[in-house]
Motif scaffolding. Sequence first.
Motif: not given
Length: 193
Positions: A9-22
């Motif tokens: 959950x934490x690492x996926x949240x980091x990806x979301x905050x980093x503006x990832x599209x995939x």
Amino acid sequence: MNELSLYVLDILGNSVRAGARKVSLTITESRRENVYRMVFEDDGKGMSPELLEEVFSPWVTTRKERRIGLGLSLLKQGAQQCGGDLVIDSAPGEGTTVTVAFEYAHLDRPVAGDIAGSIVMTAASAPEIDFFYTHTTDVGVYRFNTVEVNEALGGVSMTNPSIMRAVQEMIRENLDEISAGMDERLVFHNDMI
């Protein structure tokens, strides 16, 4: 954190905050090879070399609301204590890959926890991102992605609580079929006696 799903959950949240599209998560758990490995990949903004050097410090975070970032440093420490490690590969504008591995049978390896819940919660909170999840065990492989789920839903949002529960249950059932998240560490040790 004593469950791997909380780190997911934490690492996926980091990806979301980093503006990832995939964003993709690949989990390999093998009793035969004595490995539990998680690989997170995203196409977000990536990290500068300076941030990458300091990313495991608990006092370094890119979040504005909370200035302490313990997740990666605790996960790395836990992996190393369980015969594994955590490695990050990242560059500005190229995204980030986080690879963490544990000895599968290590008695101190955190249990998997609710991986399905972490995936669905993150996907529902960021419906604009395509999430891909592959889970491999000694029994088989399960693949999930939000692109297919959204097509099947025909415009119904994954943020709908009923849909979230149904998708979580679908993932859990498929993980059960391949014996994912089964805590076989004690069985493994008994086999050695």
